[in-house]
Design an enzyme around this catalytic site. Structure first.
Site, short mmCIF file in Angstrom:
data_model
loop_
_atom_site.label_atom_id
_atom_site.label_comp_id
_atom_site.label_asym_id
_atom_site.label_seq_id
_atom_site.Cartn_x
_atom_site.Cartn_y
_atom_site.Cartn_z
CB THR A 1 0.83 -6.68 7.12
OG1 THR A 1 2.19 -8.06 6.60
CG2 THR A 1 1.55 -5.80 8.23
CG ASP A 2 4.27 -11.38 6.42
OD1 ASP A 2 4.03 -10.37 5.78
OD2 ASP A 2 4.66 -12.36 5.76
CD GLU A 3 5.19 -5.60 4.14
OE1 GLU A 3 5.38 -4.29 4.27
OE2 GLU A 3 4.41 -5.98 3.20
CE1 TYR B 1 -0.34 -2.22 5.26
CE2 TYR B 1 1.64 -3.30 5.04
CZ TYR B 1 0.57 -3.08 4.66
OH TYR B 1 -0.38 -4.65 5.09
CE LYS C 1 -2.41 -3.91 8.59
NZ LYS C 1 -3.91 -3.46 8.96
P1 NAD Z 1 -6.59 -2.90 -0.14
O1 NAD Z 1 -5.28 -1.84 -0.27
O2 NAD Z 1 -7.18 -3.83 -0.94
O3 NAD Z 1 -7.85 -2.98 0.54
C1 NAD Z 1 -7.84 -1.34 1.44
C2 NAD Z 1 -9.71 -1.31 1.82
O4 NAD Z 1 -9.99 -1.13 2.93
C3 NAD Z 1 -10.20 -0.62 0.26
O5 NAD Z 1 -11.15 -1.66 0.00
C4 NAD Z 1 -9.93 0.80 0.64
O6 NAD Z 1 -11.43 1.35 -0.21
C5 NAD Z 1 -10.48 0.88 2.47
N1 NAD Z 1 -10.00 2.09 3.01
C6 NAD Z 1 -8.66 2.89 3.41
N2 NAD Z 1 -9.64 3.18 4.02
C7 NAD Z 1 -9.78 3.40 4.92
C8 NAD Z 1 -11.25 4.67 5.73
N3 NAD Z 1 -10.41 5.21 5.87
N4 NAD Z 1 -12.20 4.26 5.81
C9 NAD Z 1 -12.48 3.16 5.20
N5 NAD Z 1 -12.31 2.10 4.16
C10 NAD Z 1 -11.01 2.61 4.15
O7 NAD Z 1 -5.90 -3.65 0.79
P2 NAD Z 1 -5.81 -5.41 1.13
O8 NAD Z 1 -4.46 -5.96 0.15
O9 NAD Z 1 -7.04 -5.89 0.82
O10 NAD Z 1 -5.61 -5.62 2.52
C11 NAD Z 1 -6.46 -5.73 4.15
C12 NAD Z 1 -6.02 -5.23 5.06
O11 NAD Z 1 -5.00 -7.20 4.72
C13 NAD Z 1 -5.17 -4.45 5.45
O12 NAD Z 1 -5.41 -4.09 6.87
C14 NAD Z 1 -3.45 -5.32 5.27
O13 NAD Z 1 -2.69 -4.77 6.32
C15 NAD Z 1 -3.75 -6.73 5.35
N6 NAD Z 1 -2.76 -7.26 4.68
C16 NAD Z 1 -2.42 -7.62 3.84
C17 NAD Z 1 -1.78 -8.89 3.46
C18 NAD Z 1 -1.98 -8.18 1.92
O14 NAD Z 1 -0.59 -8.82 0.93
N7 NAD Z 1 -1.76 -7.67 1.19
C19 NAD Z 1 -1.18 -9.43 4.00
C20 NAD Z 1 -1.71 -9.16 4.92
C21 NAD Z 1 -2.07 -8.37 5.79
O1 TDX Z 2 5.68 -4.28 -10.41
C1 TDX Z 2 6.50 -4.35 -9.31
N1 TDX Z 2 7.88 -5.64 -9.28
C2 TDX Z 2 8.18 -6.11 -8.48
O2 TDX Z 2 9.43 -6.51 -8.42
C3 TDX Z 2 5.95 -4.24 -7.60
C4 TDX Z 2 4.36 -3.51 -7.50
C5 TDX Z 2 6.60 -5.18 -6.47
N2 TDX Z 2 7.35 -6.15 -7.35
C6 TDX Z 2 8.47 -6.88 -5.85
C7 TDX Z 2 8.48 -6.59 -4.50
C8 TDX Z 2 8.13 -7.13 -3.47
O3 TDX Z 2 9.49 -7.52 -3.03
O4 TDX Z 2 7.34 -8.34 -5.52
C9 TDX Z 2 6.86 -7.35 -4.65
C10 TDX Z 2 5.52 -7.89 -3.69
O5 TDX Z 2 5.14 -6.25 -3.74
P1 TDX Z 2 4.07 -5.82 -3.30
O6 TDX Z 2 3.06 -6.95 -4.22
O7 TDX Z 2 3.59 -4.38 -3.07
O8 TDX Z 2 3.96 -6.40 -1.83
P2 TDX Z 2 4.47 -6.46 -0.89
O9 TDX Z 2 5.20 -5.41 -0.91
O10 TDX Z 2 5.45 -7.11 -0.49
O11 TDX Z 2 3.53 -6.26 0.34
C11 TDX Z 2 2.35 -6.97 0.56
O12 TDX Z 2 2.06 -7.76 1.59
C12 TDX Z 2 2.41 -7.68 2.67
C13 TDX Z 2 0.87 -6.76 0.67
O13 TDX Z 2 1.34 -4.85 -0.38
C14 TDX Z 2 0.93 -5.33 1.89
O14 TDX Z 2 -0.37 -5.35 2.18
C15 TDX Z 2 0.60 -6.81 3.27
O15 TDX Z 2 0.43 -6.32 4.66
#
Ligand code: NAD
Ligand code: TDX
Length: 332
Positions: free
Chosen positions: A121-123, A148, A152
């Site tokens: 992630t960019d975080e 979190y 990462k």
């Molecule tokens: P998500 O929470 O939707 O999915 C995570 C999945 O991993 C789930 O299916 C969960 O059951 C599985 N999991 C968790 N712990 C596990 C374990 N110990 N063993 C096997 N499986 C396990 O997450 P997401 O949003 O799809 O993110 C996926 C990846 O992408 C993560 O590595 C996250 O850091 C990265 N990422 C997410 C975002 C975003 O915007 N959501 C952005 C950049 C990177």
């Molecule tokens: O109810 C809400 N209201 C609100 O204002 C929630 C759930 C979030 N927010 C804000 C917080 C953040 O500024 O919205 C923005 C996005 O929040 P999230 O969806 O929780 O994402 P963020 O914390 O930015 O992280 C996401 O992007 C990077 C993913 O969850 C991570 O897994 C990824 O690494």
């Protein structure tokens, strides 16, 4: 044709990647997923059984991981605890899965000499000020804010060390905020959509001026496939689609797509340590590997996402009440 082991393939981005691979390549996919609260087996329904299989298991289980890695060509690692708010309540599962789980996978690909791609992630770079003209690049120093993002960051550093010390054939990508179908209702965009659909008021943290750099999950999938095909071992690639928007703007687009007044939401408690702004410069991926995002119209993407949640209530409804109960205990 390769055999891919996709960890976390029942989650949001992992399931989008699995669908993308089955639709656009001839690779075979095995998903390894623990099915935590965030995993949903239904996200993988209907896939071609000749090219797809599912294993329920934990990436911290070294013997299960070893057997699966031995029988694959490539490991694509999505599995993680992924939600910042949860990591503020209980960081432990984030350390176990994100750090120890990545270590277990790295040891297995090292033993069996398999190609590894680590999805991050960019975080890990921390945040930028609203008026800062710069964006994150591959050279930006790590400075994570939350439990979190620090786990990462730790997992990224493990991958780099295993490349350097043990010659593991790995690449890393750091992507910005994803949106699209099959995202858990705890995350910002699906939470607000499903709040409206269930008669709850949408909830904005603080003043809502925080900026996220949105990318469609299908563009993220295409970028990861590009890195698998053309990326250089040991390199990190940033993935982003020039999609900066503040949370208020996104909230208003969601409300408009749902036919609601643009001020029909509540301000709730600020997230502790809330990152101000993320912004990705993906020049390296575009110029060196030739990737380009395809989903350039965010408004259209949000409308399609709203439609997906309207059409798939059976998928998200079972998670909604528990998710909101957890937020209530956090006053968010
Ligand atoms: P998500 O929470 O939707 O999915 C995570 C999945 O991993 C789930 O299916 C969960 O059951 C599985 N999991 C968790 N712990 C596990 C374990 N110990 N063993 C096997 N499986 C396990 O997450 P997401 O949003 O799809 O993110 C996926 C990846 O992408 C993560 O590595 C996250 O850091 C990265 N990422 C997410 C975002 C975003 O915007 N959501 C952005 C950049 C990177
Ligand atoms: O109810 C809400 N209201 C609100 O204002 C929630 C759930 C979030 N927010 C804000 C917080 C953040 O500024 O919205 C923005 C996005 O929040 P999230 O969806 O929780 O994402 P963020 O914390 O930015 O992280 C996401 O992007 C990077 C993913 O969850 C991570 O897994 C990824 O690494």
């Amino acid at each position: 044709m390769s055999r891919m082991l996709v960890t976390g393939g029942a989650g949001f981005i992992g399931s989008n990647f699995v669908h993308y691979i089955l639709e656009n390549t001839d690779h075979h996919v095995t998903v390894l997923d623990k099915l935590t609260y965030a995993g949903n087996r239904a996200s993988l329904d209907g896939l071609d059984a000749a090219r797809f299989s599912f294993v329920r298991g934990d990436i911290t289980d070294a013997s299960a991981v070893d057997a699966l890695v031995a029988g694959t060509d490539i490991v694509v690692h999505y599995a993680a605890e992924s939600h910042n708010d949860n990591s503020l309540d209980d960081p432990r599962p984030f350390l176990d899965t994100n750090i120890v789980g990545t270590y277990i996978l790295l040891e297995a690909v090292r033993r069996h000499q398999k190609r590894f791609h680590h999805v991050s992630t960019d975080e890990v770079y921390g945040d930028l000020e609203l008026d800062d003209p710069s964006r994150f690049t591959e050279q930006t120093p790590y400075n994570p804010s939350s439990p979190y993002s620090s786990t990462k960051a730790g997992s990224d550093l493990l991958v780099r060390a295993w490349v350097r010390s043990f010659g593991v054939q790995a690449t890393i990508s750091n992507c910005s905020n994803n949106y699209g179908p099959r995202q858990h209702v705890e995350k910002f965009i699906p939470r607000q959509i499903t709040n409206v659909l269930t008669g709850e008021r949408p909830k904005l943290y603080g003043d809502g001026l925080n900026v996220r750099d949105w990318i469609h999950a299908a563009d993220h999938s295409a970028a990861v496939l590009t890195i698998l095909e053309r990326g250089h071992i040991g390199e990190t690639y940033l993935i982003g689609a020039d999609g900066e928007k503040n949370n208020r703007e996104v909230m208003e687009l969601i409300l408009t797509a749902l036919g609601q007044p643009t001020d029909a939401y509540d301000h709730v408690a600020e997230r502790p340590g809330h990152d101000v702004r993320y912004a990705i410069d993906s020049t390296k991926l575009r110029t060196e590997l030739g990737w380009m995002p395809q989903f350039s119209n965010f408004e259209v993407g949000i409308e399609a996402t709203v439609q997906w949640y309207r059409d798939n209530e059976d998928w998200w409804q079972p998670q909604k009440a528990a998710t909101e109960a957890r937020y209530l205990s956090q006053a968010r």
